[in-house]
Enzyme design. Structure first.
Site, PDB file in Angstrom:
ATOM      1  N   ASN A 120       0.874  -1.179   0.000  1.00  0.00           N
ATOM      2  CA  ASN A 120       0.000   0.000   0.000  1.00  0.00           C
ATOM      3  C   ASN A 120       0.909   1.227   0.000  1.00  0.00           C
ATOM      4  OD1 ASN A 120      -1.819   2.019   0.434  1.00  0.00           O
ATOM      5  ND2 ASN A 120      -2.594   1.242   2.396  1.00  0.00           N
ATOM      6  N   LYS A 142       0.136   4.194  -0.258  1.00  0.00           N
ATOM      7  CA  LYS A 142      -0.530   5.356   0.352  1.00  0.00           C
ATOM      8  C   LYS A 142      -0.257   6.601  -0.512  1.00  0.00           C
ATOM      9  CE  LYS A 142      -0.350   3.001   4.747  1.00  0.00           C
ATOM     10  NZ  LYS A 142      -0.294   3.050   6.197  1.00  0.00           N
ATOM     11  N   HIS A 196      -9.634   0.820   4.913  1.00  0.00           N
ATOM     12  CA  HIS A 196      -8.344   1.019   5.559  1.00  0.00           C
ATOM     13  C   HIS A 196      -8.505   1.931   6.778  1.00  0.00           C
ATOM     14  CE1 HIS A 196      -4.242   2.280   6.286  1.00  0.00           C
ATOM     15  NE2 HIS A 196      -3.886   1.154   5.701  1.00  0.00           N
ATOM     16  N   GLU A 221      -6.896   4.372   7.775  1.00  0.00           N
ATOM     17  CA  GLU A 221      -6.786   5.819   7.506  1.00  0.00           C
ATOM     18  C   GLU A 221      -8.080   6.360   6.890  1.00  0.00           C
ATOM     19  OE1 GLU A 221      -3.072   5.242   5.498  1.00  0.00           O
ATOM     20  OE2 GLU A 221      -2.302   4.634   7.453  1.00  0.00           O
ATOM     21  N   GLU A 228      -5.449  -5.203  10.332  1.00  0.00           N
ATOM     22  CA  GLU A 228      -4.434  -4.175  10.548  1.00  0.00           C
ATOM     23  C   GLU A 228      -4.723  -3.436  11.851  1.00  0.00           C
ATOM     24  OE1 GLU A 228      -2.391  -2.891   6.747  1.00  0.00           O
ATOM     25  OE2 GLU A 228      -4.252  -1.773   6.712  1.00  0.00           O
ATOM     26  N   GLY A 230       2.299   2.116  10.755  1.00  0.00           N
ATOM     27  CA  GLY A 230       3.224   3.253  10.627  1.00  0.00           C
ATOM     28  C   GLY A 230       3.915   3.637  11.922  1.00  0.00           C
ATOM     29  N   SER A 262       3.428  -2.271  10.258  1.00  0.00           N
ATOM     30  CA  SER A 262       4.875  -2.291  10.495  1.00  0.00           C
ATOM     31  C   SER A 262       5.536  -3.625  10.133  1.00  0.00           C
ATOM     32  CB  SER A 262       5.183  -1.898  11.943  1.00  0.00           C
ATOM     33  OG  SER A 262       4.728  -0.572  12.195  1.00  0.00           O
TER      34      SER A 262
HETATM   35  P1  13P Z   1       2.915   0.263   7.631  1.00  0.00           P
HETATM   36  O1  13P Z   1       3.453  -1.002   7.020  1.00  0.00           O
HETATM   37  O2  13P Z   1       3.637   1.496   7.172  1.00  0.00           O
HETATM   38  O3  13P Z   1       2.809   0.139   9.129  1.00  0.00           O
HETATM   39  O4  13P Z   1       1.419   0.445   7.084  1.00  0.00           O
HETATM   40  C1  13P Z   1       0.562  -0.639   7.147  1.00  0.00           C
HETATM   41  C2  13P Z   1      -0.651  -0.323   6.368  1.00  0.00           C
HETATM   42  O5  13P Z   1      -1.435   0.545   6.726  1.00  0.00           O
HETATM   43  C3  13P Z   1      -0.878  -1.062   5.120  1.00  0.00           C
HETATM   44  O6  13P Z   1      -2.133  -0.805   4.604  1.00  0.00           O
END
Ligand code: 13P
Length: 248
Positions: free
Chosen positions: A11, A13, A95, A97, A165, A171, A211
């Site tokens: 992803n 982002k 997701h 976010e 997740e 993150g 992560s």
């Molecule tokens: P990270 O791997 O940066 O923690 O993000 C995970 C994520 O949100 C994947 O959709």
């Protein structure tokens, strides 16, 4: 190990530009990737075409979001048909976010899942608890409720991957331990067995995100109910190749 095909999604982002993404895609195209693993890269919508035309056919492309209807006066939104028109076959929905930064409700996510699937677009559907929910002991309740709304909107489970997740792991550099990930994945599979069907419980890929790195992926991948990953930060780096090959 299960017969479920290992699935690794990247992803991206809201990161990168044409130059950096082209470099990343060249790395992926020229790497030796385990062909037992299904790989999908989630590109920003404006780069879907660019990603599809630069990535090898063995690597799928996903959008990171879409709207719940086919067309109309929805400034700034994109629909599943547009994603498919760019040659992408997947969309990430729900997701954390989208849920927590943009305030998407379970109901809206459910409607998006239904419309994407009706439009023949496969869905990576995300669920996960916040830190305070984990600390309050409500993790199961939260992820089951989110999964329930997704499940109510799925007819063909063959087009779905479920991503667990935990929000506190996204993150942050704080990865769920293999035991923590396995525990929730196992419970989600049991929930599917009770609430959907034996077949879906046995075949649905449940992937972990939060992560994931080249360094921790192998141990996570060794867990019985961890069928792959959804990777943020590390999907923009060459170590994404190691994550794709976590089960090699
Ligand atoms: P990270 O791997 O940066 O923690 O993000 C995970 C994520 O949100 C994947 O959709």
């Amino acid at each position: 190990m299960s017969s479920r095909k290992f699935f690794v999604g990247g992803n991206w982002k809201m990161n990168g530009n044409k130059e950096s993404l082209e470099e990343l895609m060249t790395t992926l195209n020229t790497a030796s990737l385990n062909d037992e693993t299904e790989v999908v890269c989630g590109a920003p919508s404006i780069y879907l075409d660019f990603a599809r035309s630069n990535l090898d056919a063995r690597i799928g492309v996903a959008a990171q979001n879409c709207y719940k209807v086919a067309k109309g006066a929805f400034t700034g939104e994109i629909c599943p048909a547009m994603i498919k028109d760019c040659g992408a076959d997947w969309v990430i929905l729900g997701h954390s976010e989208r849920r927590h930064v943009f305030g998407e409700s379970d109901e809206l996510i459910g409607e998006k899942v239904a419309h994407a699937l009706e439009s023949d677009l496969s869905v990576i559907a995300c669920v996960g608890e916040k830190l305070e929910e984990r600390e309050a002991g409500t993790t199961d309740e939260v992820v089951f409720a989110q999964t329930q709304v997704i499940a109510e909107n799925v007819k063909d489970w063959g087009m779905v991957v479920l991503a667990y997740e935990p929000v506190w792991a996204i993150g942050t550099g704080v990865t769920a331990t293999p035991e923590q990930a396995q525990e929730v994945h196992e419970k989600l599979r049991a929930w599917l067995r009770t609430n959907v069907s034996e077949e879906v419980a046995d075949t649905l890929r449940i992937i972990y995100g939060g992560s994931v790195t080249g360094a921790n992926c192998k141990e996570l991948a060794s867990q019985e109910d961890v069928d792959g990953f959804l990777v943020g930060g590390a999907s923009l780096k060459p170590e994404f190749v190691d994550i794709i090959n976590a089960r090699a």
